[in-house]
Design a protein around this motif. Sequence first.
Motif, short mmCIF file in Angstrom:
data_model
loop_
_atom_site.label_atom_id
_atom_site.label_comp_id
_atom_site.label_asym_id
_atom_site.label_seq_id
_atom_site.Cartn_x
_atom_site.Cartn_y
_atom_site.Cartn_z
N GLY A 106 0.76 -1.14 -0.01
CA GLY A 106 0.02 0.10 -0.14
C GLY A 106 0.92 1.27 0.12
N GLY A 107 2.16 1.13 0.19
CA GLY A 107 2.77 2.29 0.15
C GLY A 107 3.09 2.94 -1.28
N ALA A 108 3.23 4.19 -1.13
CA ALA A 108 3.23 5.04 -2.28
C ALA A 108 4.04 6.29 -2.36
CB ALA A 108 1.87 5.30 -3.04
N LEU A 109 4.27 7.18 -3.51
CA LEU A 109 4.64 8.55 -3.28
C LEU A 109 3.43 9.29 -3.37
CD1 LEU A 109 6.54 10.95 -3.86
CD2 LEU A 109 6.37 10.27 -6.50
N MET B 24 -0.58 -6.45 17.92
CA MET B 24 0.39 -6.18 16.90
C MET B 24 0.76 -4.63 17.05
SD MET B 24 0.44 -8.85 14.80
CE MET B 24 0.69 -8.21 13.15
N GLY B 25 1.52 -4.46 16.04
CA GLY B 25 2.10 -3.04 16.05
C GLY B 25 2.51 -2.61 14.40
N TRP B 26 2.26 -1.31 14.41
CA TRP B 26 2.90 -0.92 12.91
C TRP B 26 4.20 -0.05 13.47
CZ3 TRP B 26 2.15 -1.50 7.97
CH2 TRP B 26 0.88 -1.91 7.47
N TYR B 27 5.21 -0.38 12.71
CA TYR B 27 6.64 0.52 12.83
C TYR B 27 6.78 1.26 11.52
CZ TYR B 27 6.84 -3.06 16.68
OH TYR B 27 6.60 -3.75 17.71
N ARG B 28 8.01 1.77 11.58
CA ARG B 28 8.36 2.41 10.35
C ARG B 28 10.07 2.88 10.60
NH1 ARG B 28 5.45 8.56 10.79
NH2 ARG B 28 6.61 9.53 12.52
N GLN B 29 10.61 3.18 9.47
CA GLN B 29 12.08 3.28 9.45
C GLN B 29 12.42 4.40 8.64
OE1 GLN B 29 14.95 0.46 9.47
NE2 GLN B 29 16.54 1.27 10.15
N ALA C 132 9.09 6.89 4.98
CA ALA C 132 9.65 5.87 5.69
C ALA C 132 9.31 4.70 5.18
CB ALA C 132 9.27 5.84 7.33
N VAL C 133 9.88 3.52 5.63
CA VAL C 133 9.37 2.18 5.35
C VAL C 133 8.64 1.74 6.22
CG1 VAL C 133 10.09 -0.12 4.49
CG2 VAL C 133 11.28 1.68 3.48
N TYR C 134 7.53 1.27 6.12
CA TYR C 134 6.64 0.87 7.04
C TYR C 134 6.46 -0.59 7.20
CZ TYR C 134 5.10 5.62 7.68
OH TYR C 134 5.03 7.27 8.08
N TYR C 135 6.32 -1.06 8.64
CA TYR C 135 6.32 -2.45 8.72
C TYR C 135 5.46 -2.88 9.83
CZ TYR C 135 11.25 -2.29 7.11
OH TYR C 135 12.38 -1.99 6.32
N CYS C 136 4.69 -4.09 9.84
CA CYS C 136 4.14 -4.49 10.83
C CYS C 136 4.53 -5.89 11.46
CB CYS C 136 2.66 -4.96 10.30
SG CYS C 136 2.64 -6.36 9.29
N ASN C 137 4.19 -5.98 12.90
CA ASN C 137 4.89 -7.15 13.33
C ASN C 137 4.27 -7.25 14.57
OD1 ASN C 137 6.79 -9.26 14.58
ND2 ASN C 137 8.36 -8.20 13.42
N ALA C 138 4.45 -8.43 15.43
CA ALA C 138 3.79 -8.32 16.75
C ALA C 138 4.49 -7.40 17.46
CB ALA C 138 4.28 -9.78 17.45
N LEU C 139 4.19 -7.01 18.51
CA LEU C 139 4.44 -5.94 19.55
C LEU C 139 5.74 -6.49 20.07
CD1 LEU C 139 3.14 -3.28 19.88
CD2 LEU C 139 2.36 -4.14 22.04
N GLY C 140 6.83 -5.74 20.21
CA GLY C 140 8.05 -5.90 20.39
C GLY C 140 8.90 -6.63 19.41
N GLY D 265 9.12 -8.14 7.75
CA GLY D 265 9.00 -8.27 6.17
C GLY D 265 9.79 -7.32 5.45
N GLN D 266 9.38 -7.39 4.33
CA GLN D 266 10.00 -6.16 3.28
C GLN D 266 9.59 -4.56 3.59
OE1 GLN D 266 12.70 -6.89 0.91
NE2 GLN D 266 12.49 -8.76 2.19
N GLY D 267 8.76 -4.85 4.17
CA GLY D 267 8.11 -3.36 4.37
C GLY D 267 7.25 -2.72 3.18
N THR D 268 6.77 -1.57 3.37
CA THR D 268 6.29 -0.81 2.23
C THR D 268 6.66 0.63 2.36
OG1 THR D 268 4.18 -0.48 0.87
CG2 THR D 268 4.02 -0.38 3.35
N ARG D 269 6.96 1.05 1.32
CA ARG D 269 7.59 2.41 1.49
C ARG D 269 6.60 3.69 1.25
NH1 ARG D 269 12.85 4.06 1.08
NH2 ARG D 269 13.57 1.89 0.35
N VAL D 270 6.59 4.43 1.86
CA VAL D 270 5.78 5.67 1.91
C VAL D 270 6.70 6.72 1.71
CG1 VAL D 270 4.06 7.16 3.08
CG2 VAL D 270 3.92 4.67 3.31
N THR D 271 6.38 7.73 0.63
CA THR D 271 7.13 8.90 0.24
C THR D 271 6.36 10.02 0.23
OG1 THR D 271 8.85 7.51 -0.75
CG2 THR D 271 8.87 9.97 -1.23
N VAL D 272 6.46 10.88 1.13
CA VAL D 272 5.71 12.15 1.26
C VAL D 272 6.46 13.35 0.50
CG1 VAL D 272 4.20 13.55 2.39
CG2 VAL D 272 4.23 11.23 3.15
N SER D 273 6.02 13.71 -0.63
CA SER D 273 6.90 14.91 -1.14
C SER D 273 5.91 15.44 -2.37
CB SER D 273 8.03 14.17 -1.81
OG SER D 273 8.84 15.08 -2.48
N SER D 274 6.20 17.02 -2.44
CA SER D 274 5.54 17.43 -3.57
C SER D 274 6.45 17.48 -4.95
CB SER D 274 5.32 18.96 -3.11
OG SER D 274 6.41 19.49 -2.97
#
Length: 114
Positions: A8-11, A34-39, A91-99, A105-114
């Motif tokens: 679901g990630g996108a520019l 569960m949790g959502w994380y980002r890097q 960031a690249v967003y990931y899900c995982n169990a809490l902790g 996983g590979q994550g999904t990249r979200v880029t917020v830019s004009s």
Amino acid sequence: QVQFVESGGALVQPGGSLTLSCAASSSIFGIGDMGWYRQAPGKQRELVATLPRIGSRYYIDSVKGRFAGSRDNAKNAVYLRMNNLKSEDTAVYYCNALGGLYSWGQGTRVTVSS
């Protein structure tokens, strides 16, 4: 071993919206919280939102009021609806169990830019 596949990630432009999805290979009800994380580039991975099996969800201050997490135990999936996106959400967003109990996983990249 549980596996997660994020998508679901996108520019997207600032102020835009996205919904991320994460499919788990095992029952998320069995996994529990569960949790959502980002890097973000050059930064460590951080917890963004918690999706407990029972109880209230938690969001970091910077996304409160803009992000909303949900889980569908029947589909073994979790979601993250992100509104009013800002450049600092890039960031690249990931899900995982809490902790982060399982392999990432590979994550999904979200880029917020004009």
